[in-house]
Design a protein around this motif. Structure first.
Motif, PDB file in Angstrom:
ATOM      1  N   HIS A 112     -35.528 -23.138  57.095  1.00 39.04           N
ATOM      2  CA  HIS A 112     -36.035 -24.050  57.906  1.00 39.04           C
ATOM      3  C   HIS A 112     -36.197 -25.309  57.424  1.00 39.04           C
ATOM      4  O   HIS A 112     -35.916 -25.567  56.280  1.00 39.04           O
ATOM      5  CB  HIS A 112     -37.353 -23.645  58.533  1.00 39.04           C
ATOM      6  N   ARG A 113     -36.409 -26.450  58.215  1.00 41.10           N
ATOM      7  CA  ARG A 113     -36.553 -27.878  58.003  1.00 41.10           C
ATOM      8  C   ARG A 113     -37.948 -28.193  58.430  1.00 41.10           C
ATOM      9  O   ARG A 113     -38.545 -27.959  59.348  1.00 41.10           O
ATOM     10  CB  ARG A 113     -35.685 -28.906  58.691  1.00 41.10           C
ATOM     11  N   GLY A 114     -38.522 -29.024  57.353  1.00 40.13           N
ATOM     12  CA  GLY A 114     -40.052 -29.791  57.842  1.00 40.13           C
ATOM     13  C   GLY A 114     -39.747 -30.464  59.237  1.00 40.13           C
ATOM     14  O   GLY A 114     -39.089 -31.095  59.083  1.00 40.13           O
ATOM     15  N   ARG A 115     -40.751 -30.431  59.867  1.00 41.00           N
ATOM     16  CA  ARG A 115     -40.859 -30.802  61.166  1.00 41.00           C
ATOM     17  C   ARG A 115     -41.027 -32.226  61.196  1.00 41.00           C
ATOM     18  O   ARG A 115     -40.702 -32.975  62.023  1.00 41.00           O
ATOM     19  CB  ARG A 115     -41.877 -30.269  62.169  1.00 41.00           C
ATOM     20  N   ARG A 116     -41.604 -32.770  60.071  1.00 41.41           N
ATOM     21  CA  ARG A 116     -41.836 -34.217  59.923  1.00 41.41           C
ATOM     22  C   ARG A 116     -41.097 -34.920  58.907  1.00 41.41           C
ATOM     23  O   ARG A 116     -40.531 -35.893  59.109  1.00 41.41           O
ATOM     24  CB  ARG A 116     -43.295 -34.562  59.378  1.00 41.41           C
ATOM     25  N   SER A 117     -40.669 -34.291  57.656  1.00 34.95           N
ATOM     26  CA  SER A 117     -39.968 -34.734  56.352  1.00 34.95           C
ATOM     27  C   SER A 117     -38.678 -34.449  56.704  1.00 34.95           C
ATOM     28  O   SER A 117     -37.629 -35.001  56.278  1.00 34.95           O
ATOM     29  CB  SER A 117     -40.593 -34.136  55.353  1.00 34.95           C
ATOM     30  N   GLY A 118     -37.986 -33.171  57.465  1.00 39.50           N
ATOM     31  CA  GLY A 118     -36.840 -32.755  57.405  1.00 39.50           C
ATOM     32  C   GLY A 118     -36.099 -32.427  56.196  1.00 39.50           C
ATOM     33  O   GLY A 118     -35.014 -31.974  55.951  1.00 39.50           O
ATOM     34  N   THR A 119     -37.195 -32.004  55.288  1.00 39.48           N
ATOM     35  CA  THR A 119     -36.936 -31.270  54.065  1.00 39.48           C
ATOM     36  C   THR A 119     -36.593 -29.967  54.183  1.00 39.48           C
ATOM     37  O   THR A 119     -37.310 -29.206  54.970  1.00 39.48           O
ATOM     38  CB  THR A 119     -38.279 -31.304  53.020  1.00 39.48           C
ATOM     39  N   PRO A 120     -35.566 -29.402  53.528  1.00 39.20           N
ATOM     40  CA  PRO A 120     -35.113 -27.989  53.815  1.00 39.20           C
ATOM     41  C   PRO A 120     -36.008 -27.116  53.000  1.00 39.20           C
ATOM     42  O   PRO A 120     -36.441 -27.453  51.823  1.00 39.20           O
ATOM     43  CB  PRO A 120     -33.397 -27.990  53.343  1.00 39.20           C
ATOM     44  N   TYR A 121     -36.397 -26.129  53.624  1.00 35.01           N
ATOM     45  CA  TYR A 121     -37.162 -24.958  52.909  1.00 35.01           C
ATOM     46  C   TYR A 121     -36.690 -23.840  52.953  1.00 35.01           C
ATOM     47  O   TYR A 121     -35.768 -23.336  54.075  1.00 35.01           O
ATOM     48  CB  TYR A 121     -38.793 -24.893  53.472  1.00 35.01           C
ATOM     49  N   ALA A 122     -37.037 -22.760  51.983  1.00 36.07           N
ATOM     50  CA  ALA A 122     -36.502 -21.193  52.044  1.00 36.07           C
ATOM     51  C   ALA A 122     -38.035 -20.264  51.860  1.00 36.07           C
ATOM     52  O   ALA A 122     -38.317 -20.703  50.621  1.00 36.07           O
ATOM     53  CB  ALA A 122     -35.616 -20.998  50.900  1.00 36.07           C
ATOM     54  N   THR A 123     -38.379 -19.599  52.746  1.00 38.44           N
ATOM     55  CA  THR A 123     -39.658 -19.173  52.612  1.00 38.44           C
ATOM     56  C   THR A 123     -39.609 -17.543  52.966  1.00 38.44           C
ATOM     57  O   THR A 123     -38.904 -17.163  53.869  1.00 38.44           O
ATOM     58  CB  THR A 123     -40.645 -19.532  53.893  1.00 38.44           C
ATOM     59  N   PRO A 124     -39.820 -16.770  51.646  1.00 36.56           N
ATOM     60  CA  PRO A 124     -39.778 -15.365  51.891  1.00 36.56           C
ATOM     61  C   PRO A 124     -40.924 -14.857  52.703  1.00 36.56           C
ATOM     62  O   PRO A 124     -42.160 -15.386  53.034  1.00 36.56           O
ATOM     63  CB  PRO A 124     -40.068 -14.794  50.406  1.00 36.56           C
ATOM     64  N   VAL A 125     -40.441 -13.893  53.722  1.00 36.17           N
ATOM     65  CA  VAL A 125     -41.306 -13.522  54.783  1.00 36.17           C
ATOM     66  C   VAL A 125     -41.105 -11.919  54.809  1.00 36.17           C
ATOM     67  O   VAL A 125     -40.189 -11.361  54.355  1.00 36.17           O
ATOM     68  CB  VAL A 125     -41.169 -14.184  56.119  1.00 36.17           C
ATOM     69  N   ALA A 126     -42.236 -11.051  55.632  1.00 33.41           N
ATOM     70  CA  ALA A 126     -42.031  -9.775  55.861  1.00 33.41           C
ATOM     71  C   ALA A 126     -41.802  -9.550  57.082  1.00 33.41           C
ATOM     72  O   ALA A 126     -42.292 -10.005  58.165  1.00 33.41           O
ATOM     73  CB  ALA A 126     -43.329  -9.174  55.502  1.00 33.41           C
ATOM     74  N   VAL A 127     -40.619  -8.960  57.549  1.00 35.25           N
ATOM     75  CA  VAL A 127     -40.096  -8.669  58.738  1.00 35.25           C
ATOM     76  C   VAL A 127     -40.469  -7.227  59.143  1.00 35.25           C
ATOM     77  O   VAL A 127     -40.393  -6.358  58.778  1.00 35.25           O
ATOM     78  CB  VAL A 127     -38.334  -8.828  58.945  1.00 35.25           C
ATOM     79  N   VAL A 128     -41.064  -7.295  60.566  1.00 35.20           N
ATOM     80  CA  VAL A 128     -41.693  -6.073  60.887  1.00 35.20           C
ATOM     81  C   VAL A 128     -40.726  -5.405  62.028  1.00 35.20           C
ATOM     82  O   VAL A 128     -40.083  -6.305  62.708  1.00 35.20           O
ATOM     83  CB  VAL A 128     -43.093  -6.386  61.811  1.00 35.20           C
ATOM     84  N   PRO A 129     -40.296  -4.078  61.689  1.00 33.65           N
ATOM     85  CA  PRO A 129     -39.430  -3.454  62.579  1.00 33.65           C
ATOM     86  C   PRO A 129     -39.900  -3.446  63.925  1.00 33.65           C
ATOM     87  O   PRO A 129     -41.061  -3.248  64.295  1.00 33.65           O
ATOM     88  CB  PRO A 129     -39.207  -1.959  61.957  1.00 33.65           C
ATOM     89  N   THR A 130     -39.092  -3.779  64.923  1.00 38.34           N
ATOM     90  CA  THR A 130     -39.273  -3.470  66.273  1.00 38.34           C
ATOM     91  C   THR A 130     -38.277  -2.543  67.147  1.00 38.34           C
ATOM     92  O   THR A 130     -37.405  -2.200  66.557  1.00 38.34           O
ATOM     93  CB  THR A 130     -38.939  -4.881  67.033  1.00 38.34           C
ATOM     94  N   ALA A 131     -38.997  -2.218  68.364  1.00 36.00           N
ATOM     95  CA  ALA A 131     -37.940  -1.354  69.097  1.00 36.00           C
ATOM     96  C   ALA A 131     -36.920  -2.010  69.697  1.00 36.00           C
ATOM     97  O   ALA A 131     -35.835  -1.299  69.838  1.00 36.00           O
ATOM     98  CB  ALA A 131     -38.897  -0.555  70.188  1.00 36.00           C
ATOM     99  N   ASP A 132     -36.978  -3.450  69.907  1.00 32.37           N
ATOM    100  CA  ASP A 132     -35.663  -4.162  70.454  1.00 32.37           C
ATOM    101  C   ASP A 132     -35.296  -4.771  69.278  1.00 32.37           C
ATOM    102  O   ASP A 132     -35.625  -5.633  68.561  1.00 32.37           O
ATOM    103  CB  ASP A 132     -36.492  -5.212  71.346  1.00 32.37           C
TER     104      ASP A 132
END
Length: 134
Positions: free
Chosen positions: A39-59
């Motif tokens: 994603h990019r910073g909403r003010r700076s425009g700096t690109p970021y890569a953030t590790p996250v945990a994805v929760v399994p969904t039925a959809d």
């Protein structure tokens, strides 16, 4: 005497210790519960890569990511402001759009049954729609 105001977000030591492991494992085909959100910073425009945990969904088209530090998490606000993001997940890039921050009850309703108790303990989550290739 009152306590000093608590800062939002994870403790810095926890981030320093876990982030290298998260970055090494997230997005790999053999580690489907973790992804890297680009994603990019909403003010700076700096690109970021953030590790996250994805929760399994039925959809299958819903992507649910818990926000254990709350709805004002910067990377989540960046994604909402941008209207979407790209995730490196399960060994490939996945486009995600229509982000919205939801409360714990709504998030638990989207999660698969074994993950609901964990999701209910989080103050919020972000839900995105997977962009299917045409």
């Amino acid at each position: 005497m009152s306590d000093p105001p608590r800062k939002h977000g994870p403790p810095r030591l926890a981030v320093r210790v876990t982030e290298p492991v998260g970055r090494a494992l997230a997005g790999r085909r053999w580690f489907p519960l973790w992804a890297v959100v680009h994603h990019r910073g909403r003010r700076s425009g700096t690109p970021y890569a953030t590790p996250v945990a994805v929760v399994p969904t039925a959809d299958r088209d819903a992507i649910l990511i818990g926000l254990p530090w709350g709805a004002d998490t910067n990377w989540a606000l960046n994604i909402v402001a941008a209207g979407g993001a790209t995730l490196r997940w399960r060994g490939g890039d996945v486009g995600a759009t229509n982000p919205r921050i939801v409360d714990a009850d709504e998030a638990a309703g989207l999660a698969k049954a074994p993950f609901r108790p964990v999701v209910r303990r989080m103050p919020a989550a972000i839900v995105l729609r997977r962009v299917r290739p045409v």
